[in-house]
Design a protein around this motif. Structure first.
Motif, short mmCIF file in Angstrom:
data_model
loop_
_atom_site.label_atom_id
_atom_site.label_comp_id
_atom_site.label_asym_id
_atom_site.label_seq_id
_atom_site.Cartn_x
_atom_site.Cartn_y
_atom_site.Cartn_z
N ILE A 188 38.03 4.64 41.87
CA ILE A 188 37.49 5.02 40.55
C ILE A 188 36.25 4.24 40.14
CG2 ILE A 188 39.61 6.05 39.64
CD1 ILE A 188 38.55 2.59 38.57
N LEU A 278 40.13 24.71 42.77
CA LEU A 278 39.77 23.29 42.92
C LEU A 278 39.04 22.79 41.68
CD1 LEU A 278 38.50 21.53 46.08
CD2 LEU A 278 37.23 21.22 43.97
N LEU A 279 38.11 23.58 41.17
CA LEU A 279 37.36 23.15 39.98
C LEU A 279 38.26 23.14 38.74
CD1 LEU A 279 33.96 24.98 40.61
CD2 LEU A 279 34.46 22.54 40.88
N GLU A 280 39.25 24.04 38.71
CA GLU A 280 40.22 24.01 37.60
C GLU A 280 41.08 22.74 37.67
OE1 GLU A 280 42.16 27.78 38.02
OE2 GLU A 280 40.53 28.84 36.98
N GLN A 281 41.46 22.35 38.91
CA GLN A 281 42.21 21.10 39.06
C GLN A 281 41.38 19.92 38.56
OE1 GLN A 281 43.15 21.00 43.23
NE2 GLN A 281 44.91 22.37 43.03
N ALA A 282 40.10 19.90 38.97
CA ALA A 282 39.23 18.79 38.55
C ALA A 282 39.12 18.74 37.03
CB ALA A 282 37.85 18.94 39.19
N SER A 283 38.96 19.92 36.44
CA SER A 283 38.81 20.00 34.98
C SER A 283 40.07 19.52 34.28
CB SER A 283 38.48 21.45 34.61
OG SER A 283 38.18 21.57 33.26
N LEU A 285 42.28 17.43 35.62
CA LEU A 285 42.51 16.01 35.94
C LEU A 285 41.69 15.08 35.04
CD1 LEU A 285 42.46 16.06 39.85
CD2 LEU A 285 44.35 15.22 38.42
N ARG A 286 40.46 15.50 34.71
CA ARG A 286 39.55 14.55 34.08
C ARG A 286 40.12 13.89 32.82
NH1 ARG A 286 34.97 14.27 30.79
NH2 ARG A 286 33.69 12.51 31.42
N GLU A 288 43.08 13.16 32.15
CA GLU A 288 44.10 12.17 32.53
C GLU A 288 43.46 10.83 32.87
OE1 GLU A 288 46.55 13.62 35.68
OE2 GLU A 288 46.80 15.61 34.77
N PHE A 289 42.23 10.88 33.37
CA PHE A 289 41.54 9.65 33.78
C PHE A 289 40.72 9.04 32.65
CE2 PHE A 289 42.63 11.36 37.86
CZ PHE A 289 42.65 10.30 38.75
N VAL A 290 40.09 9.88 31.86
CA VAL A 290 39.09 9.35 30.93
C VAL A 290 39.30 9.83 29.50
CG1 VAL A 290 37.41 9.15 32.78
CG2 VAL A 290 37.42 11.19 31.37
#
Lengths: 294, 294
Positions: A188, A278-283, A285-286, A288-290
């Motif tokens: 990260i 994949l882009l939906e997963q990234a969207s 996930l974000r 959860e991280f930030v």
């Protein structure tokens, strides 16, 4: 009744070695909370500037000023932390709690567990784009993680003192193993620096190869600015992170390259539903991280 | 004396098809400059909301309102722009200037050069994280690039009208070929979305594989937030960009993967001077790309 389990910061002066972004910010915050801060710096010119900025109660280039400190924070760059000058080690009081602020913990522990009996490895995760004696600012640690990576034989009272320091400054106290810390920050923090730098060098080289050097520079937008911010940061710091966390950064680079190859395959196959997934997963996930940052 | 060469916007109503971020922002800015704006939207619910927000002088779901427009901006998503409904094409006045706002230009030209004699392909490079009828905001285009990609047989007066539109809104007018545009945005816009998304999915997967799912989320900092902002954006838009600009995005992904492999080799070899040199190049390059943005 007092909470006997609550961590407490020992009474007495607190030492800081190095007054860059982290050290200077610590000095400002600790003085604001009524603590006496004794700061050791390398050069007299830095000491003068630090005095003018009020970064510590006393600033000196003579390690003797640390003699009666109850806790000393080594706020040094990783390379200096990993090859500490013998006179610095000699100047650290044996009864004081010693901690560091390095962004990689395994090599710091490998070095310092031999050098001081009350060493606690820690990493306040606060940063700005600035460095040096002008960078320190009040409130830098508030709400940010402050990670400690104690070992089995870390002095529990020393660990509690560092926890009290972190909590005094409003940081979020986190304990984990040094290996876990180093692998996590590779994913990260250190990998993003390299991936971001590669976006810049790739835009430059591939742009030039297509005769588009000027156009790529003209069209770069706020998205490119965001994505390349950390890659355009301090080159020495980026190199130190990779060097000191080599194994974990190599693993992170390898799995990242596989993700890029996977995306290449999706484009090769024209598998747009899978790319969108994949882009939906990234969207998803974000946040959860930030969630607390952006 | 008047400057006869200065591009001018024809007198008369301006049409906008679609009132998302770009269309809505256009409507607000054009009305603020005293122009009559006639907007065509797909759904009556959108029309009602657009009227409430004052995004155009008149909003309708009936293409007949475009009949007397002198210039029509097709502010549609790429997929709808590339498969325009026949009734939309029929509603566009033959004497009006028609332009679009799509982020990929070769397929737009391939489609629209057959559909209207006064079509000008253009791309105002302004964006926010928002989309839809609530997204439009005043001043979005000021200082941002507005790229046109005319062909040999593009109507010069139509091109001048779009230039006048862009300059009226304070945008920076840029002309280039459609191929050059598409290759450039692949490097500085479309690839960064995919590289940024890959940082998120990699942190998730590699973190989980090491049992660090919670720790990577806890330790992610403002640098990770910056680097992943575009990768966490609209998945449909990211997929459309890759699909419509497939060849250039594949080339950009390929050269980027080679940069990542090169960095992997530097770590493998422990070539820290070369890594530092690469990071110094990145640091020196960034202001050339984003000097006016960050």
């Amino acid at each position: 009744m007092a909470d006997l389990a609550a961590p407490s910061l020992p009474v007495g002066p607190i030492g800081i070695v190095g007054l860059g972004l982290i050290g200077g910010s610590l000095g400002l915050d600790l003085q604001a909370r009524g603590r006496v801060v004794r700061a050791l710096v390398h050069r007299e010119a830095t000491a003068e500037r630090a005095r003018a900025r009020g970064l510590a109660t006393v600033v000196s280039t003579d390690g003797a000023l640390l003699a009666d400190c109850v806790l000393v924070v080594l706020a040094l760059p990783l390379d200096r932390l990993l090859e500490p000058p013998p006179d610095l080690v000699a100047a650290l009081p044996q009864r004081a709690v010693i901690t560091d602020v390095g962004s990689v913990k395994q090599p710091v522990l490998a070095c310092w567990r031999e050098l001081h009996p009350r060493f606690v490895a820690s990493h306040p995760m606060a940063g700005t784009a600035l460095a040096g004696v002008e960078a320190g600012l009040a409130g830098l640690f508030a709400g940010r993680p402050w990670v400690a990576t104690p070992e089995a034989d870390t002095d529990p009272a020393a660990l509690a003192a560092v926890q009290a320091l972190a909590e005094l400054l409003g940081a979020k106290w986190i304990r984990c193993g040094a290996i876990e810390h180093d692998r996590s920050v590779a994913l990260i923090s250190h990998l993003p620096v390299l991936a971001s730098a590669a976006l810049l060098t790739n835009a430059d080289r591939a742009g030039a190869a297509s005769g588009l050097s000027l156009l790529v520079r003209t069209l770069a937008s706020s998205g490119f600015a965001d994505t390349t911010r950390v890659g355009g940061g301090n080159p020495q710091l980026g190199t130190l992170m990779a060097r000191c966390n080599r194994e974990a950064v190599q693993a992170a680079l390898g799995s990242y390259r596989q993700q890029i190859e996977h995306i290449e395959q999706l484009l090769q196959q024209g598998d747009w539903p899978a790319l969108q997934q994949l882009l939906e997963q990234a969207s998803a996930l974000r946040p959860e991280f930030v969630a607390s940052l952006s």
